[in-house]
Motif scaffolding. Structure first.
Motif, PDB file in Angstrom:
ATOM      1  N   CYS A   1      41.547  31.599  46.341  1.00  0.00           N
ATOM      2  CA  CYS A   1      41.566  31.451  44.887  1.00  0.00           C
ATOM      3  C   CYS A   1      42.183  30.093  44.563  1.00  0.00           C
ATOM      4  O   CYS A   1      43.379  29.874  44.776  1.00  0.00           O
TER       5      CYS A   1
ATOM      6  N   VAL B   1      35.848  31.508  38.798  1.00  0.00           N
ATOM      7  CA  VAL B   1      37.073  31.787  38.045  1.00  0.00           C
ATOM      8  C   VAL B   1      38.244  31.397  38.944  1.00  0.00           C
ATOM      9  O   VAL B   1      38.256  31.728  40.128  1.00  0.00           O
TER      10      VAL B   1
ATOM     11  N   ASN C   1      40.929  28.603  34.672  1.00  0.00           N
ATOM     12  CA  ASN C   1      40.754  29.616  33.622  1.00  0.00           C
ATOM     13  C   ASN C   1      42.105  30.156  33.157  1.00  0.00           C
ATOM     14  O   ASN C   1      42.292  30.477  31.988  1.00  0.00           O
TER      15      ASN C   1
ATOM     16  N   ALA D   1      44.321  37.949  34.148  1.00  0.00           N
ATOM     17  CA  ALA D   1      42.884  37.634  34.061  1.00  0.00           C
ATOM     18  C   ALA D   1      42.203  37.652  35.431  1.00  0.00           C
ATOM     19  O   ALA D   1      40.991  37.849  35.519  1.00  0.00           O
ATOM     20  N   LEU D   2      42.975  37.460  36.500  1.00  0.00           N
ATOM     21  CA  LEU D   2      42.359  37.505  37.845  1.00  0.00           C
ATOM     22  C   LEU D   2      41.861  38.918  38.153  1.00  0.00           C
ATOM     23  O   LEU D   2      40.899  39.108  38.887  1.00  0.00           O
TER      24      LEU D   2
ATOM     25  N   THR E   1      38.600  39.969  34.396  1.00  0.00           N
ATOM     26  CA  THR E   1      38.007  38.695  33.945  1.00  0.00           C
ATOM     27  C   THR E   1      37.548  38.744  32.489  1.00  0.00           C
ATOM     28  O   THR E   1      37.304  37.696  31.898  1.00  0.00           O
TER      29      THR E   1
ATOM     30  N   LEU F   1      34.747  36.541  30.514  1.00  0.00           N
ATOM     31  CA  LEU F   1      33.719  36.435  31.550  1.00  0.00           C
ATOM     32  C   LEU F   1      33.269  37.827  31.981  1.00  0.00           C
ATOM     33  O   LEU F   1      34.047  38.781  31.918  1.00  0.00           O
TER      34      LEU F   1
ATOM     35  N   ASP G   1      32.126  38.253  35.075  1.00  0.00           N
ATOM     36  CA  ASP G   1      32.196  38.294  36.541  1.00  0.00           C
ATOM     37  C   ASP G   1      33.085  39.430  37.024  1.00  0.00           C
ATOM     38  O   ASP G   1      34.014  39.844  36.324  1.00  0.00           O
TER      39      ASP G   1
ATOM     40  N   SER H   1      36.023  41.243  38.888  1.00  0.00           N
ATOM     41  CA  SER H   1      37.404  40.800  39.098  1.00  0.00           C
ATOM     42  C   SER H   1      37.686  40.804  40.605  1.00  0.00           C
ATOM     43  O   SER H   1      36.896  41.320  41.398  1.00  0.00           O
TER      44      SER H   1
END
Ligand SMILES: Nc1ncnc2c1ncn2[C@@H]1O[C@H](COP(=O)(O)OP(=O)(O)OP(=O)(O)O)[C@@H](O)[C@H]1O
Length: 435
Positions: free
Chosen positions: A213, A238, A242, A314-315, A318, A323, A325, A327
């Motif tokens: 990440c 991400v 972000n 947010a990780l 998402t 988003l 996407d 997570s």
């Protein structure tokens, strides 16, 4: 509404104020990463390497890591940025663009941009400019401390180069990198290594699950017996960037983040103050944690409370950053579920966290909790290779692994040479590398 004290990960920051000046913070963030050349002199390493010398450049969209193989850490870490001088009030007399560390050091007077930010639309000319402008700086005694003088003799570009790339790098990007290497830098020979594989090698492993990440992307890559399982891997665009934006959004009623300098301060705030709690954020309760204060460039004291915990959420969700996407925990779950059951335990038992964004306190524990809530069985077999004392090295794991690969004669035998490039061209070579 019920109140709750935040469940912080172990080793949480308890100081309630950050008085370090923003400019000092900028300087520290890159210079601390450089190794001391008095401890590991490049000259003595060149002698020991018996010809297997290479310059290793780990390419990151936030920062690049560079150094000769044989050293334990990259010699320099420079931001992958271009700075355009700001003209406030009167017309600027300085129209010179600044590159990498030079741009970052002048951040208060710069508008900065990150050319590798959008991997599908990289401005290779800008990236080339950063590298071309940075290499001579690294070779000179730009860092004028005496300990660096010996190093000033070293010319990175006369040695074979090892570049790193993220998984599923596009053919277009590979071609551009090969052209940069042979046309612009005129290198004798090069190798392009996968970042996840390099990270695993940095731990002396050839099988495992690499969870990377960084700034603009997060990828989960299973590797078995040195074979990268591409079909079972997952990537989302991400990352730390972000989270910087999310933190600014959370704080927007307290402060307006206008300039590049302000935005980079949000990054530093995130790195220093934010943490990942072991469990999901509970919006139904009032947060009762300690607030921290942070001095902004215009001397405003910014108080940051619940945002410390909310930002990295947010990780694991998402949708907080708008988003769709998957997570992180879903990516891990998906990859491990796709891996053949006969090797799943071996891969899941050697998880490796890499990339700067995994350096949040509490990252590992939360990931285990989230994966366990998706599947008890997977949660049980998930084990991490590295102990938490090595957190500070996570952003350089890939460089370390590439540097180990550069010590191997096999890597040198497999390199793409100038002759290969003349005969086959960048397009054909990049296609061959992709098979
Ligand atoms: N202690 C920390 N806590 C949280 N985040 C951190 C910490 N240190 C660095 N970061 C973040 O890590 C990110 C940079 O990580 P890294 O150097 O791995 O990225 P990169 O390789 O340049 O990016 P990418 O892999 O996306 O191209 C930045 O977003 C940075 O703010």
């Amino acid at each position: 509404m019920e109140a709750f004290s935040p469940d912080k990960p172990q080793g949480s920051q308890e100081d309630d104020s950050y008085e370090i000046s923003p400019v000092d913070k900028l300087r520290q963030s890159f210079s601390e990463s450089c190794i001391s050349h008095t401890q590991e002199s490049v000259g003595s390493i060149l002698e020991e390497m018996d010809g297997l010398t290479a310059t290793v450049l780990d390419i990151g969209s936030y920062c690049c890591k560079i150094g000769m193989n044989g050293l334990s850490k990259p010699e320099y870490i420079f931001p992958t940025v271009i700075g355009t001088p700001k003209c406030i009030g009167k017309p600027s007399t300085d129209f010179n663009l600044k590159y990498g560390l030079d741009a970052y050091k002048n951040l208060p007077n710069m508008n900065i941009s990150f050319p590798l930010e959008f991997s599908s639309d990289i401005d290779w000319d800008e990236f080339t400019d950063i590298i071309v402008e940075t290499l001579p700086l690294l070779n000179s005694s730009h860092f004028s401390e005496d300990s660096f003088n010996e190093y000033s003799e070293t010319d990175y570009s006369i040695y074979p180069f090892i570049f790193t790339e993220r998984i599923n790098n596009s053919l277009k990007n590979k071609e551009a990198l090969i052209e940069l290497a042979f046309e612009t830098l005129e290198l004798p020979k090069i190798s392009i290594q996968n970042q996840a594989f390099c990270s695993l090698i940095s731990q002396g492993k050839t099988s495992g699950l690499v969870i990377d990440c960084g700034e603009n992307a997060t990828s989960v890559v299973p590797i078995f017996d040195s074979r990268i399982l591409k079909d079972e891997s997952n990537t989302i665009l991400v990352g730390g960037k972000n989270l910087n934006h999310f933190l600014m959004e959370l704080l927007r009623e307290k402060y307006s983040f206008h300039t590049s300098y302000d935005r980079e301060m949000a990054r530093f705030m995130k790195e220093e103050l934010c943490y990942i709690s072991p469990h999901k954020f509970d919006y139904t309760k009032i947060w009762l944690g300690d607030s921290q204060s942070y001095t902004m460039p215009d001397k405003t004291m910014l108080s940051i409370g619940v945002e410390q915990q909310l930002c990295p959420e947010a990780l694991f969700n998402t949708s907080l950053v708008d988003l769709d996407d998957a997570s992180l925990q879903h990516m891990v779950f998906d990859s491990l579920t796709k891996v053949d059951s006969s090797i799943r335990k071996e891969i899941a038992g050697q998880c490796l966290l890499v990339g700067g964004t995994t350096q949040f306190r509490g990252f590992e524990q939360r990931l285990v909790n989230e994966v366990s809530s998706l599947s008890k069985e997977l949660g049980k077999i998930l084990e991490f290779v590295e102990d938490s004392s090595k957190e500070a090295q996570r952003h350089i794991s890939s460089w370390i692994g590439a540097s180990i690969l550069a010590d191997l004669s096999q890597t040198h035998r497999d390199m793409i040479t100038e002759d290969d490039y003349e005969e086959q061209g960048a397009k054909r070579i990049s296609r061959q590398l992709n098979t």
